[in-house]
Design a protein around this motif. Structure first.
Motif, mmCIF file in Angstrom:
data_model
loop_
_atom_site.group_PDB
_atom_site.id
_atom_site.type_symbol
_atom_site.label_atom_id
_atom_site.label_comp_id
_atom_site.label_asym_id
_atom_site.label_seq_id
_atom_site.Cartn_x
_atom_site.Cartn_y
_atom_site.Cartn_z
ATOM 1 N N GLY A 198 0.819 -1.211 0.000
ATOM 2 C CA GLY A 198 0.000 0.000 0.000
ATOM 3 C C GLY A 198 0.846 1.252 0.000
ATOM 4 N N ASN A 199 1.970 1.221 0.754
ATOM 5 C CA ASN A 199 2.893 2.357 0.746
ATOM 6 C C ASN A 199 3.437 2.576 -0.654
ATOM 7 O OD1 ASN A 199 4.373 1.716 4.028
ATOM 8 N ND2 ASN A 199 2.529 2.788 3.451
ATOM 9 N N GLY A 200 3.771 1.470 -1.332
ATOM 10 C CA GLY A 200 4.282 1.559 -2.699
ATOM 11 C C GLY A 200 3.252 2.201 -3.619
ATOM 12 N N LEU A 201 1.985 1.773 -3.466
ATOM 13 C CA LEU A 201 0.913 2.342 -4.287
ATOM 14 C C LEU A 201 0.728 3.822 -3.986
ATOM 15 C CD1 LEU A 201 -2.025 -0.182 -4.493
ATOM 16 C CD2 LEU A 201 -0.610 0.719 -6.321
ATOM 17 N N ARG A 202 0.879 4.169 -2.707
ATOM 18 C CA ARG A 202 0.713 5.564 -2.335
ATOM 19 C C ARG A 202 1.776 6.417 -3.006
ATOM 20 N NH1 ARG A 202 -3.008 9.148 -1.640
ATOM 21 N NH2 ARG A 202 -3.232 9.975 0.456
ATOM 22 N N ILE A 203 3.009 5.880 -3.078
ATOM 23 C CA ILE A 203 4.071 6.613 -3.759
ATOM 24 C C ILE A 203 3.737 6.728 -5.250
ATOM 25 C CG2 ILE A 203 6.510 6.571 -4.413
ATOM 26 C CD1 ILE A 203 7.122 5.359 -1.709
ATOM 27 N N THR A 204 3.261 5.613 -5.836
ATOM 28 C CA THR A 204 2.843 5.663 -7.243
ATOM 29 C C THR A 204 1.808 6.752 -7.443
ATOM 30 O OG1 THR A 204 3.111 3.272 -7.199
ATOM 31 C CG2 THR A 204 2.086 4.207 -9.158
ATOM 32 N N ASP A 205 0.840 6.789 -6.524
ATOM 33 C CA ASP A 205 -0.213 7.807 -6.589
ATOM 34 C C ASP A 205 0.389 9.207 -6.533
ATOM 35 O OD1 ASP A 205 -2.858 8.918 -6.414
ATOM 36 O OD2 ASP A 205 -2.498 9.188 -4.265
ATOM 37 N N ILE B 229 2.813 27.940 -9.466
ATOM 38 C CA ILE B 229 2.543 28.663 -10.708
ATOM 39 C C ILE B 229 1.050 28.936 -10.785
ATOM 40 C CG2 ILE B 229 2.648 28.582 -13.234
ATOM 41 C CD1 ILE B 229 5.022 26.603 -12.868
ATOM 42 N N ALA B 230 0.697 30.203 -10.783
ATOM 43 C CA ALA B 230 -0.710 30.637 -10.887
ATOM 44 C C ALA B 230 -1.594 29.903 -9.884
ATOM 45 C CB ALA B 230 -1.222 30.430 -12.314
ATOM 46 N N GLY B 231 -1.085 29.783 -8.681
ATOM 47 C CA GLY B 231 -1.893 29.172 -7.638
ATOM 48 C C GLY B 231 -1.855 27.657 -7.611
ATOM 49 N N PHE B 232 -1.159 27.036 -8.578
ATOM 50 C CA PHE B 232 -1.046 25.574 -8.576
ATOM 51 C C PHE B 232 0.349 25.170 -8.148
ATOM 52 C CE2 PHE B 232 -4.454 26.429 -11.591
ATOM 53 C CZ PHE B 232 -5.428 25.561 -11.124
ATOM 54 N N THR B 233 0.427 24.247 -7.207
ATOM 55 C CA THR B 233 1.721 23.792 -6.718
ATOM 56 C C THR B 233 2.304 22.749 -7.661
ATOM 57 O OG1 THR B 233 0.864 24.102 -4.508
ATOM 58 C CG2 THR B 233 2.917 22.877 -4.709
ATOM 59 N N VAL B 234 3.541 22.966 -8.073
ATOM 60 C CA VAL B 234 4.254 21.946 -8.847
ATOM 61 C C VAL B 234 5.324 21.364 -7.927
ATOM 62 C CG1 VAL B 234 5.558 21.447 -10.928
ATOM 63 C CG2 VAL B 234 3.836 23.261 -10.936
ATOM 64 N N PRO B 235 5.136 20.131 -7.457
ATOM 65 C CA PRO B 235 6.087 19.567 -6.489
ATOM 66 C C PRO B 235 7.329 19.037 -7.172
ATOM 67 C CG PRO B 235 4.276 18.046 -6.855
ATOM 68 C CD PRO B 235 4.038 19.213 -7.764
ATOM 69 N N MET B 236 8.342 19.912 -7.285
ATOM 70 C CA MET B 236 9.599 19.511 -7.915
ATOM 71 C C MET B 236 10.244 18.360 -7.161
ATOM 72 S SD MET B 236 10.066 21.200 -10.532
ATOM 73 C CE MET B 236 9.466 22.635 -11.370
ATOM 74 N N SER B 237 9.980 18.272 -5.849
ATOM 75 C CA SER B 237 10.608 17.232 -5.042
ATOM 76 C C SER B 237 10.091 15.842 -5.418
ATOM 77 C CB SER B 237 10.360 17.499 -3.556
ATOM 78 O OG SER B 237 8.997 17.769 -3.357
ATOM 79 N N VAL B 238 9.005 15.765 -6.165
ATOM 80 C CA VAL B 238 8.533 14.471 -6.669
ATOM 81 C C VAL B 238 8.733 14.391 -8.177
ATOM 82 C CG1 VAL B 238 6.567 12.897 -6.803
ATOM 83 C CG2 VAL B 238 6.826 14.377 -4.819
ATOM 84 N N LEU B 239 8.413 15.500 -8.837
ATOM 85 C CA LEU B 239 8.452 15.508 -10.304
ATOM 86 C C LEU B 239 9.846 15.186 -10.829
ATOM 87 C CD1 LEU B 239 6.482 16.050 -12.595
ATOM 88 C CD2 LEU B 239 7.284 18.403 -12.643
ATOM 89 N N ILE B 240 10.865 15.832 -10.250
ATOM 90 C CA ILE B 240 12.223 15.621 -10.762
ATOM 91 C C ILE B 240 12.719 14.205 -10.463
ATOM 92 C CG2 ILE B 240 14.627 16.340 -10.521
ATOM 93 C CD1 ILE B 240 13.624 19.203 -10.304
ATOM 94 N N PRO B 241 12.699 13.758 -9.179
ATOM 95 C CA PRO B 241 13.292 12.441 -8.935
ATOM 96 C C PRO B 241 12.457 11.276 -9.492
ATOM 97 C CG PRO B 241 12.360 13.300 -6.919
ATOM 98 C CD PRO B 241 12.306 14.417 -7.921
ATOM 99 N N ALA B 242 11.145 11.399 -9.541
ATOM 100 C CA ALA B 242 10.337 10.233 -9.879
ATOM 101 C C ALA B 242 9.821 10.248 -11.309
ATOM 102 C CB ALA B 242 9.156 10.121 -8.910
#
Lengths: 561, 259
Positions: A176-183, A329-342
């Motif tokens: 479930g933790n793995g799926l949560r990370i996938t999510d 960006i324009a009120g929307f959070t872009v989580p670089m801490s997930v986007l870049i590594p994953a």
């Protein structure tokens, strides 16, 4: 046993009758003549792909057993009070988890089958990766095998998906933790992220749909896809003929080896049982993924030392290394801490990996067929790139296990995380330079060996008083391997302007391509040419000997032969 | 008397006699059995012996009257359970100024540890050393303990108590060698980085259930070697060491036979 063995041993009439029955209906004698005499070269590293194939067969066999007892449902039930293990009695859990426990504790041989399946999965992906590294290191992806390389690459990606979906089925806390990370990774994709997550989970995570969906993918779609790809992959291996390592008499126009029948049928068949046996041994004696330790999934829980299987560990590592950057960006959070590594890191890695044969073609403009493999040292830049990428992969693996490294080596978690952050950038550069230098060193050693022969340790004194060591020249078989390779050279392009002083179209593009090619092939150690070899032999390994002493040297060489 | 003699063969007589005997046994037990809060009933001798041990072994850091300093905690009011835990697991006396005092072979016998604990308990009230029944894993429910453990403990100690890393060199130790008494004392006193789980947070019953769960983990693993119960990383290492060690060994053997 084949019909063309005229005065051979007496054939059992029953076997003859069976063979005739099959031959008249299926034409097996023709098949035997065509396929049975197909030659394959012998080398242990050619068996790595077989390990992957055989562990896949074991996966299918053990997986079929598991489907007979596993219930892919997220309906909540209470585990019976009289069922093992005691730590789960009366606990609320999904039917998927309960059936996994029942399979492990109450179905005869069930735990063995589960462990066999899981170990086989680890070995399957591992064998594919090692097989792929062999292909990359030896240049087996070159023409005409680029497409087969891509098929293999697709199989690797599909197997990662198989691993991910299979790992999530038991519905324990770790999966479930793995799926949560996938999510989380899916959600980090800008704009479409949250829609995509709702599509995957059929609503808010975790929902009730994810296990049945993963089940359908895991037991039907993905293995079917892998099977189809395996069929094409193997067909192309037959079609292209197998590559061979450089050796006496081996060229790009022949295959030196043994026939499929009976040598390789016996070897490959025997190897299947060895692989099955080793996997069985592992499944029987080494516990893996003890889901009853983790307990049923609850989105609120996590345990120390929660990591994915090894082939996903590099993603865990890159997530653990990344500092917490966020951009709004324009009120929307872009989580670089997930986007870049994953997303970015694996995206770059897999793109480069999949595109490598085409990168190679771009740098070489190579149009020839290659059936003789490179020794890794003879392609220094490629070898160095692979080692550099591998070094990053290992840094990420270690970063994914940083908590275990901290506890088992009494280190500070914070310190090793920073060390890995630095190593992530520094180690590949160091690895690239060191590997390249080592390759050049080995190539120079090969040149030296061809020109001067083996050192014998015998030191002889000349009449003039000079001392020299006697060298034993290489025999023809040794020399074949060392002088064989055709080195790649950087692209030569036409000048910017033609003879009339008119600018040549597309010159800038070619200039870029040449620059790229120079990165690969500018610095190189050329193998010994026949002329150099003759020159070296004429002077008896001493180019600078004065004329008067040359006679001594010749005599010396004559005596040592 | 005659009536009593006549009724001794009454069919209810054994029941009444048994009831009386049980009451008597219970009363005698209540009078003679040791109280659960041992530290409070420790004799003056124990306290004096504990003070002597404290002055000799602990006062260098904790001060002559256990008042502590800027860098060393005061022990007034920490209670007997805390002292007993730290001393019996060898964490105190501390062997080096490291991020965390690690467990090592204990420097004192259990009796000396209890004397030290009695002395510290005499300085101020605090949690006492639990008795055998409070920590008896046989009386706990391992399944309830599983739920409590993974809700409260697993994020640091790992799902089965194999331990885990904390920040800056600190760590949550493995629990496979800890005695039930030590586990209870750690929960009630919160040593080092560990939070306190007092009785309002986890009741005595809850604590016993957790102990039952941890003790149940010491049963042989049905799947074979546990590989350290460390999860996927150790499984991956074993897959490559054992699995690929054997497989590539076999491949080299097969590939090398005829060439």
């Amino acid at each position: 046993m084949t019909t063309d063995l005229a005065p051979g041993p007496k054939v059992d009439p029953k076997i003859a009758a069976t063979a005739d029955f099959l031959d008249t209906r299926l034409g097996i004698s023709k098949m035997f003549k065509g396929l049975g005499r197909k030659l394959f070269p012998d080398h242990w590293s050619f068996l790595l792909g077989e390990i992957a194939l055989y562990s896949f067969i074991v996966l299918i066999i053990s997986g079929t057993f598991l489907t007979m007892f596993f219930v892919p449902s997220m309906t909540e039930i209470h585990y019976p009070h009289d069922a093992l293990p005691v730590t789960m009695q009366g606990q609320p859990m999904s039917e998927a988890f309960a059936s996994t426990l029942n399979l492990s504790f109450h179905v005869r041989g069930g735990l063995f089958m589960r462990q066999l399946h899981h170990w086989s999965a680890l070995i399957f992906v591992g064998a594919m990766v090692i097989h792929m590294l062999r292909i990359l290191f030896t240049g087996a992806f070159r023409k005409p095998r680029e497409i087969n390389y891509l098929i293999g690459f697709l199989m690797l990606i599909t197997s990662l998906l198989a691993g991910l979906t299979g790992y999530s089925l038991p519905d324990d806390v770790l999966s479930g933790n793995g799926l949560r990370i996938t999510d989380g990774v899916v959600r980090s994709i800008p704009i479409i992220g949250s829609y995509l997550s709702f599509m995957v989970f059929g609503g808010e995570f975790p929902g009730m749909d994810v296990v049945p969906r993963m089940y359908a993918l895991h037991i039907l779609f993905i293995p079917g896809l892998i099977l189809a790809l395996v069929a094409v992959h193997l067909f192309l291996v037959f079609w292209h003929k197998h590559t061979q390592y450089p050796g006496p008499g081996r060229t790009n126009k022949n295959v030196v080896g043994f026939p499929l029948f009976p040598i390789y049928v016996a070897k490959a068949g025997g190897f299947f049982f060895i692989v099955f046996g080793i996997l069985g041994l592992m499944g029987a004696t080494m516990s893996i993924n003890n889901v009853w330790n983790y307990g049923p999934f609850d989105p609120a829980l996590v345990g120390a030392g929660a990591q994915p299987d090894w082939y996903m560990l590099f993603l865990e590592g890159s997530l653990r290394l990344m500092p917490s950057w966020e951009v709004v960006i324009a009120g929307f959070t872009v989580p670089m801490s997930v986007l870049i590594p994953a997303v970015v890191v694996p995206g770059v890695l897999f793109t480069v990996l999949g595109a490598y044969p085409f990168i190679h073609n771009y740098a070489t403009k190579d149009t020839g067929e290659h059936h003789v493999l490179d020794r890794p040292r003879n392609a220094p830049t490629r070898t160095a790139i692979i080692v550099a990428v591998l070094s990053v992969f290992f840094v990420l693996l270690a970063a994914g296990s940083n908590d275990l490294i901290a506890t088992h080596f009494s280190l500070s978690l914070n310190a090793i995380t920073w060390a890995f952050r630095v190593l992530f950038f520094v180690l590949p550069v160091v690895a690239f330079i060191v590997t390249k230098r080592v390759c050049y060193g080995l190539q120079r050693k090969d040149r030296e060996l061809v020109l001067h022969g083996h050192e014998t340790g015998r030191v002889v004194r000349f009449a003039s008083g000079e001392y020299a060591e006697v060298h034993k020249p290489l025999d023809d078989f040794e020399r074949w391997v060392l002088v064989g390779p055709q080195p790649e050279r950087p692209l030569e392009i036409e000048p910017a302007e033609d003879s009339n002083g008119v600018r040549r179209p597309g010159h800038k593009k070619e200039l870029r391509r040449q620059k790229f090619s120079r990165f690969f092939y500018e610095e190189r150690v050329e193998p010994v040419t026949p002329a150099e070899l003759v020159a070296a032999h004429a002077t008896g390994a001493h180019d600078a000997l004065p004329a008067s002493e040359e006679r001594d040297a010749r005599e010396l060489e004559a005596r040592t032969h | 008397m005659k009536a009593l003699a006549a009724s001794r063969r009454h069919r209810l007589a054994p029941v009444i006699l048994m009831t009386l005997a049980l009451f008597l046994t219970g009363a005698v037990y209540a009078a003679l059995a040791p109280s659960s809060a041992q530290a409070n009933t420790a004799g003056a001798d124990d306290i004096e012996e504990g003070r002597r041990l404290f002055i000799t072994n602990c006062s260098t850091c904790h001060g002559m009257s256990a008042e502590g300093s800027d860098t060393v905690p005061s022990l007034i009011g920490v209670g007997a359970a805390s002292v007993h835990f730290q001393v019996i697991t060898g964490r105190m006396p501390m062997d080096a100024d490291s991020p965390q005092a690690g467990a090592k072979p204990p420097q004192f016998t259990d009796e000396q540890a209890r004397q030290l604990a009695a002395y510290i308990a005499s300085l101020g009230p605090g949690p006492g050393i639990p008795d055998e029944e409070t920590v008896d894993p046989a009386l706990g429910n391992a399944a309830e303990g599983m739920q409590l453990f993974r809700t409260n403990c697993a994020m640091c100690h790992n799902f089965v108590g194999a331990g885990g890393a904390l920040t800056n060199g600190k760590y949550a130790p493995a629990l496979d060698d800890s005695t039930p008494t030590e586990i209870y004392e750690a929960m009630i006193t919160g040593p080092q980085s560990m939070p306190v789980f007092n009785n309002a947070n986890l009741t005595e019953e809850d604590k016993r259930n957790i102990i039952a769960f941890l003790v149940a983990q010491r049963e042989p693993n049905p799947g074979g070697f546990t590989l350290g119960s460390l999860g996927s990383v150790s499984e991956g290492v074993w897959a490559f060491l054992v699995g690929f060690g054997l497989l590539i060994g076999a491949a080299v053997w097969i590939g090398a036979r005829s060439s």
